[in-house]
Design a protein around this motif. Sequence first.
Motif, short mmCIF file in Angstrom:
data_model
loop_
_atom_site.label_atom_id
_atom_site.label_comp_id
_atom_site.label_asym_id
_atom_site.label_seq_id
_atom_site.Cartn_x
_atom_site.Cartn_y
_atom_site.Cartn_z
N ASN A 2 0.84 -1.20 0.00
CA ASN A 2 0.00 0.00 0.00
C ASN A 2 0.87 1.24 0.00
N LEU A 3 0.71 2.06 -1.01
CA LEU A 3 1.44 3.32 -1.08
C LEU A 3 0.56 4.42 -0.50
N PRO A 4 1.18 5.42 0.12
CA PRO A 4 0.37 6.52 0.65
C PRO A 4 -0.29 7.29 -0.48
N SER A 5 -1.41 7.88 -0.18
CA SER A 5 -2.09 8.68 -1.19
C SER A 5 -1.29 9.95 -1.45
N ALA A 6 -1.57 10.61 -2.54
CA ALA A 6 -0.81 11.79 -2.95
C ALA A 6 -0.83 12.89 -1.89
N GLU A 7 -1.86 12.99 -1.10
CA GLU A 7 -1.93 14.05 -0.10
C GLU A 7 -0.96 13.83 1.06
N HIS A 8 -0.36 12.62 1.15
CA HIS A 8 0.59 12.33 2.21
C HIS A 8 2.04 12.26 1.74
#
Length: 62
Positions: A2-8
């Motif tokens: 799981n990669l962090p979403s762009a906002e993180h």
Amino acid sequence: MNLPSAEHVIVLSSDDQRRLVEALRSPPEPSAALVRAAHSHATLVKRGQRKTEGPESGSTKD
């Protein structure tokens, strides 16, 4: 994976990356203001813990 979403995600330039690594490897000494703030915080936390201890809080300390 799981990669962090762009906002993180924080994107740093290569120069900023070097500065960050250097700061992590050799952090500066804390300023006098930071030392005072840490001492004040520790005092307030201890004071708050004393207020919450006792029979009504479920503490088993004698």
